[in-house]
Enzyme design. Structure first.
Site, PDB file in Angstrom:
ATOM      1  N   GLU A   1       0.814  -1.216   0.000  1.00 42.66           N
ATOM      2  CA  GLU A   1       0.000   0.000   0.000  1.00 42.66           C
ATOM      3  C   GLU A   1       0.852   1.273   0.000  1.00 42.66           C
ATOM      4  O   GLU A   1       0.556   2.231   0.725  1.00 42.66           O
ATOM      5  CB  GLU A   1      -0.955  -0.009   1.203  1.00 42.66           C
ATOM      6  CG  GLU A   1      -1.955  -1.145   1.159  1.00 42.66           C
ATOM      7  CD  GLU A   1      -2.892  -1.176   2.350  1.00 42.66           C
ATOM      8  OE1 GLU A   1      -4.077  -1.498   2.156  1.00 42.66           O
ATOM      9  OE2 GLU A   1      -2.451  -0.885   3.476  1.00 42.66           O
TER      10      GLU A   1
ATOM     11  N   GLU B   1      -6.602  -7.833  -1.504  1.00 42.49           N
ATOM     12  CA  GLU B   1      -7.296  -7.901  -0.219  1.00 42.49           C
ATOM     13  C   GLU B   1      -8.761  -7.557  -0.430  1.00 42.49           C
ATOM     14  O   GLU B   1      -9.094  -6.406  -0.726  1.00 42.49           O
ATOM     15  CB  GLU B   1      -6.684  -6.933   0.804  1.00 42.49           C
ATOM     16  CG  GLU B   1      -5.309  -7.318   1.297  1.00 42.49           C
ATOM     17  CD  GLU B   1      -4.803  -6.391   2.404  1.00 42.49           C
ATOM     18  OE1 GLU B   1      -5.623  -5.588   2.938  1.00 42.49           O
ATOM     19  OE2 GLU B   1      -3.604  -6.450   2.721  1.00 42.49           O
TER      20      GLU B   1
END
EC number: 3.2.1.23
Length: 679
Positions: free
Chosen positions: A253, A327
């Site tokens: 991320e 995810e």
């Protein structure tokens, strides 16, 4: 880089033995005849007849992906020949390709392939339960397990590495292969994962010039040394080496952090240069894909809900690549003082149905969350520091204790409807027990335990936790720090304490300091007294730029009436097992009817001849930590939402088990157990 000579033979031996026994292990994966009753606090879903039906209906228009992707022809997936055991001749690994219609897809050894992934973090699950959780993943219909690799746990002190016991990454990956699962590794160096400092070791904070998650020299030198130990362990586990690792994620991320444009290319090169040959990918929130994308690396996204613009940035970055949801959040984590988060099982089922219908590869986060044992929990900062609770249940597909949920059976039924081969038999539940209530019989005030700690640090000024000259120059990572100084006058005390500090005159608490309360009044003194400030690290922030400023303990000077205090004695309370071994020789006292202030309380849990999992209930205690036979189960706190602590039966001895509570505020009475969690 080449593997150190001592690694490769060991791994080759492990793999050879594993391959020999795999056919015998997998013979247990017979077609299911009848699911056992009461698998999930009630009846499990019965097996469904396999019919040649189309995939599930699309979601309502507001959630449908049909505006972006044509619906594929109804089909059943048969990957029985695409497992770690069946694929003997390997050359190309996980790749990407396009059909004649131009629709991109993943391939494995040239065969069309979809990733049905589920996250299990080996470091959050007792090693004795790894096999159970992986078998349940396989039996649900998943073909891949994903896991983070926590730098802070594997290198707790600079230059001191630990890949043993519950941190044996290689054993976990080889076990996944034995069960028939592919593996996607997410080695960071930053992983977030609601862990202390996002999985970065706290000793990085010792140097104020070091900039985390950048190409700053201090940071990259530490990353290089870590990768020099980690990556050689991963090399033999790769697909093209005969292992199950089909992909490796670069950082995590970074699009939301985005401090250094050269950082992600640097990490990409660092992995390639050390011998990573499998597919490399990045993972970002759907709105941060552009800023997190790295040339030559597959971009994947993280998301909570599916909507028609979910993949717009992803298509802009790589229109000719297959979609991967790295995810899909099937639940969420909890924070102290907040509510317990849950997500409807039907919503999860609908989203996964959409992924399958439009042939989108995905990873369920979390399939099994596990537990933030000890001090590993992180924290959030949105104007206020808030710690993550001990449980990492996450409202996942399996519970914190590995039990089945409605989500499990809905996904299993869905996967079964699109599978051309029978799913494996569902493993039995791990049995639970309720043990007799116990009441601690002995206690030891913190002040009486100080002589059993390591030698204190003497310092002219207060020293923050990370910069204490202990642990071979790596400072203190977790736990508490006690600052002690003799004072002879009162007044306005000022100190910057992180995260929460109890202030005492001798043994009497006079107030609390935290990020919002940096001063308090000390009454006038007739005689000199000990000023004691006990500071707890409640978890370092694991997300956002705030990670750069997560030093714990007292940061800066301590003053009374604007006059700086000097000459501190500093005790480190890391609560390691060696400390509790020494503490057994202390002179413990009978527990009084009530005791106010920090103290250790000792009792005995009688588990009988065959210990089983249970949940400890401390409803009439206030705030502290529980240690079972020296193991740190984690934090309890009466502000909730978590009311019980998971206690794995494999950590209990037959018959008597030592239970020690470190209660910070006020003693409670008995400690109970239950066979059901209260989250």
């Amino acid at each position: 880089m080449k593997s150190p000579p001592f690694l490769s033979p060991c791994l080759s031996w492990k793999r050879a033995v594993g391959v020999f026994f795999l056919p015998f292990v997998l013979s247990a994966f017979a077609p299911r005849f009848k699911q056992e009753e009461n698998l999930m606090r009630g009846r499990a879903h019965p097996p469904q007849p396999r019919v040649s039906a189309a995939p599930p209906s699309p979601l309502p228009n507001s959630l449908s992906l049909s505006t972006s992707f044509p619906s594929p022809a109804p089909s059943r997936f048969n990957w029985s020949h695409l497992t770690p055991l069946e694929l003997k001749n390997r050359s190309v690994g996980l790749g990407t390709a396009s059909t004649g219609r131009g629709k991109p897809h993943f391939t494995l050894e040239g065969h069309k392939f979809l990733i049905f992934g589920g996250s299990i973090h080996y470091f959050r699950v007792p090693r004795e339960y790894w096999r159970d959780r992986l078998l349940k993943l396989k039996a649900c219909g998943f073909n891949t397990v994903t896991t983070y690799v926590p730098w802070n746990l594997h290198e707790p002190e600079r230059g001191k590495f630990d890949f043993s016991g519950n941190l044996d990454l290689e054993a976990f990956v080889l076990m996944a292969a034995e069960i028939g699962l592919w593996v996607i590794l997410r080695p960071g160096p930053y992983i977030c994962s609601e862990m202390d400092l996002g999985g970065l070791p706290s000793w990085l904070l010792r140097d104020p010039r070091l900039l985390l998650r950048t190409t700053n020299k201090g940071f990259t030198e530490a990353v290089e040394k870590y990768f020099d130990h980690l990556i050689p362990r991963v090399i033999p586990l790769q697909y093209r080496q005969g292992g199950p690792v089909i992909a490796v994620q670069v950082e995590n991320e970074y699009g939301s952090f985005n401090k250094d444009k050269t950082y992600m290319p640097y990490l990409h090169k660092a992995l390639l240069g050390r011998g990573i040959v499998e597919l490399l990918l990045t993972s970002d929130g759907e709105k941060n894909v552009l800023s997190g994308h790295t040339k030559g690396v597959l971009a994947a996204i993280n998301l909570q809900k599916v909507h028609k613009n979910t993949f717009s940035q992803l298509r802009e970055v790589q229109r000719d690549k297959p979609l991967l949801v790295m995810e899909y959040w099937v639940g969420w984590f909890d924070r102290w003082g907040d509510k317990h988060h849950v997500k409807d099982a039907k919503e999860v089922e609908r989203a996964v149905s959409e992924f399958i219908k439009y042939e989108i590869s995905f990873n369920v986060y979390m399939f099994h969350g596990g537990t933030n044992f000890g001090f590993m929990n992180g924290a959030t900062y949105f104007g206020k520091h808030t710690g993550i609770v001990t449980s990492y249940d996450y409202d996942a597909v399996l519970t914190e204790a590995g039990d089945y949920t409605e989500k499990y059976f809905k996904l299993q039924k869905l996967f079964e409807s699109v599978s051309a081969t029978p799913l494996p038999q569902v493993p039995k539940l791990t049995p639970k027990a309720v043990y007799p209530p116990m009441r601690p019989s002995l206690y030891l005030p913190l002040w009486d335990a100080l002589s059993y700690l390591n030698e204190p640090v003497r310092s002219h000024q207060p020293v923050n936790m990370e910069n204490l000259p202990i642990n071979n120059g790596s400072g203190q990572s977790y736990g508490l720090v006690l600052y002690e100084k003799s004072i002879c006058s009162g007044g306005r005390l000022c100190a910057h304490a992180h995260d929460m500090a109890q202030v005492f005159l001798d043994e009497t608490m006079i107030g609390i300091l935290n990020e919002n309360n940096k001063d308090l009044h000390i009454p006038e003194l007739r005689d000199c007294r000990y000023l004691r400030i006990l500071v707890e690290n409640q978890g370092r922030v694991n997300f956002s730029w705030q990670i750069q400023n997560e030093q714990k303990g007292i940061t800066g000077s301590v003053s009374i009436n604007n006059s700086s205090l000097e000459g501190f004695t500093i005790y480190s309370l890391e609560m390691k097992m060696s400390f509790f071994e020494r503490l057994r020789s202390a002179t413990w006292k009978p527990v009084p009817e009530s005791h106010r202030g920090p103290a250790f309380y000792r009792g005995t849990l009688k588990a009988g001849p065959s210990p089983k999992d249970t949940f400890l209930s401390l409803l009439n205690w206030n705030y502290g930590f529980v240690f079972i036979n020296g193991r740190n189960l984690g934090r309890y706190w009466n502000i909730g939402p978590q009311k019980t602590l998971y206690l794995p039966g494999v950590w209990l001895h037959p018959e008597d088990n030592e239970v020690i509570l470190f209660e910070k505020m006020l003693s409670g009475s008995d400690i109970k157990s239950t066979d059901k969690p209260m989250l």
